[in-house]
Motif scaffolding. Sequence first.
Motif, mmCIF file in Angstrom:
data_model
loop_
_atom_site.group_PDB
_atom_site.id
_atom_site.type_symbol
_atom_site.label_atom_id
_atom_site.label_comp_id
_atom_site.label_asym_id
_atom_site.label_seq_id
_atom_site.Cartn_x
_atom_site.Cartn_y
_atom_site.Cartn_z
ATOM 1 N N CYS A 65 0.845 -1.211 0.000
ATOM 2 C CA CYS A 65 0.000 0.000 0.000
ATOM 3 C C CYS A 65 0.871 1.248 0.000
ATOM 4 N N ALA A 66 1.888 1.246 0.855
ATOM 5 C CA ALA A 66 2.784 2.414 0.927
ATOM 6 C C ALA A 66 3.480 2.621 -0.417
ATOM 7 N N LEU A 67 3.885 1.520 -1.063
ATOM 8 C CA LEU A 67 4.531 1.626 -2.379
ATOM 9 C C LEU A 67 3.550 2.130 -3.441
ATOM 10 N N MET A 204 -4.641 -9.306 3.020
ATOM 11 C CA MET A 204 -5.492 -8.877 1.909
ATOM 12 C C MET A 204 -5.490 -7.361 1.874
ATOM 13 N N ILE A 205 -5.517 -6.831 0.653
ATOM 14 C CA ILE A 205 -5.684 -5.387 0.462
ATOM 15 C C ILE A 205 -7.002 -5.208 -0.278
ATOM 16 N N LYS A 215 -1.655 -1.524 -9.827
ATOM 17 C CA LYS A 215 -0.304 -1.336 -9.279
ATOM 18 C C LYS A 215 0.006 -2.423 -8.258
ATOM 19 N N LEU A 216 -0.978 -2.705 -7.406
ATOM 20 C CA LEU A 216 -0.774 -3.710 -6.350
ATOM 21 C C LEU A 216 -0.533 -5.096 -6.932
ATOM 22 N N LEU A 217 -1.291 -5.434 -7.978
ATOM 23 C CA LEU A 217 -1.113 -6.752 -8.611
ATOM 24 C C LEU A 217 0.308 -6.915 -9.127
ATOM 25 N N LEU A 258 9.836 -2.015 -9.519
ATOM 26 C CA LEU A 258 10.530 -2.882 -8.572
ATOM 27 C C LEU A 258 9.499 -3.444 -7.588
ATOM 28 N N GLY A 259 9.169 -4.719 -7.765
ATOM 29 C CA GLY A 259 8.174 -5.349 -6.892
ATOM 30 C C GLY A 259 8.794 -6.425 -6.020
ATOM 31 N N PHE A 260 7.943 -7.262 -5.478
ATOM 32 C CA PHE A 260 8.374 -8.287 -4.520
ATOM 33 C C PHE A 260 7.669 -9.600 -4.824
#
Length: 399
Positions: A65-67, A204-205, A215-217, A258-260
């Motif tokens: 969420c912060a990202l 969960m978001i 963006k979250l996906l 840059l994700g995770f």
Amino acid sequence: MIDKVIPYGRQNITQEDINVVIAAIQSDYLTQGPKILEFEKAFAEYVGSTFAVAVSNGTAALHLCALALDVKEGDKVITTPITFAASANCVRYCGGEVVFADIDPDSYLLDINKVRVLLEASPKGTYKGIIPVDFAGRAVDLEAYRKLADQYGLWIIEDACHAPGGFFSDSTEEAQNCGNSNFADLAIFSFHPVKHIACGEGGMITTNDEILYKKLLALRTHGITKNEDDYTNSVDFANAIATESTIYPAWYMEMQTLGFNYRLTDFQAALGLSQLQRAAEGIEKRRKIATTYEKTFKGKSFIKGQSGIVEGHAYHLYVIEVDDRLGLYNYLRGNKIFAQIHYIPCHLMPYYKQFGWKEGDMPNAETYYRNCLSLPMYPTLTVEEQKFVIDKIEEYYKK
Ligand SMILES: *Cc1c(COP(=O)(O)O)cnc(C)c1O
């Protein structure tokens, strides 16, 4: 006589839960299978949001969420000191600055008036966002927070880890579910075993914002997209050969941010989905337990913090405030009743003290910490067990 340990919270696993997990681990997918989307859809429906993104835990949910909201070095974000550290830490993961504001001593929630004072004291643009927490399961009035946030151009992440199934009544008396994202930009949940819905680890978001959702996906899985419309490299590059074709090859994908790897596994999603079917039932049970505590402690001079049953409270925790808290805690422990403290104020953790936070900064949170105790509260707590807990508390104060 009760001789097993009574914790403050615990999961409730049924045979049905076990069956669905076995089926999931025997299926073709251990991760990234069909159960993830099924769980996301069912969860979004349960809380009333448009989108849901399942992730590996609640902390990962906060980080993403912060990202997604683009928290950067030096960005100031306001949250409560009475929460699990992750609510604040997500800001630090992105290099932002955590600014704590004190709690309301009656609701234990982040005090909106304290937040307003902070905002009024600085030029507009100083703060970027607010992270209110539905502490103990009590829903924050997000309508009021939205109004305030809009005046200052702030985003809101609702930390709803304690409150799936909780709600508050808005100014038109309509029930607003925790995590429905009608007022917050994003909301997050945890599926740690002490929370309402258990996946082992999981989170969960929820959101109603399609741009944030996308963006979250991507961020959940390395910042990689497999959506052709979003590709920026050419078809020729992707095919690694000059071609007349306008078609990207099937193997192609692009890492664009840059994700995770913050994915939930399929068998965890299967467990979460099964647990979700009983979530409403669990809250009913929690309210019954809360009602019994309320009735028993009403008017007892040694117990404070009784607010009566609060509408929409999801009762993740049942918190009392007592004199001689240490004595009571140890006495209960001696009787195998493992009450707990939620929370040691975040601003006084050594990590946050290095930024200048000190005792006296948050008087309400600090007074609360001196006296608070979370009593056993979970759907499988029996009437007999709860009576044992109550008897031991009363016994302690008779001495
Ligand atoms: C549990 C919890 C988290 C973190 O969730 P995890 O799944 O344990 O990472 C964040 N905020 C609050 C308020 C929590 O209770």
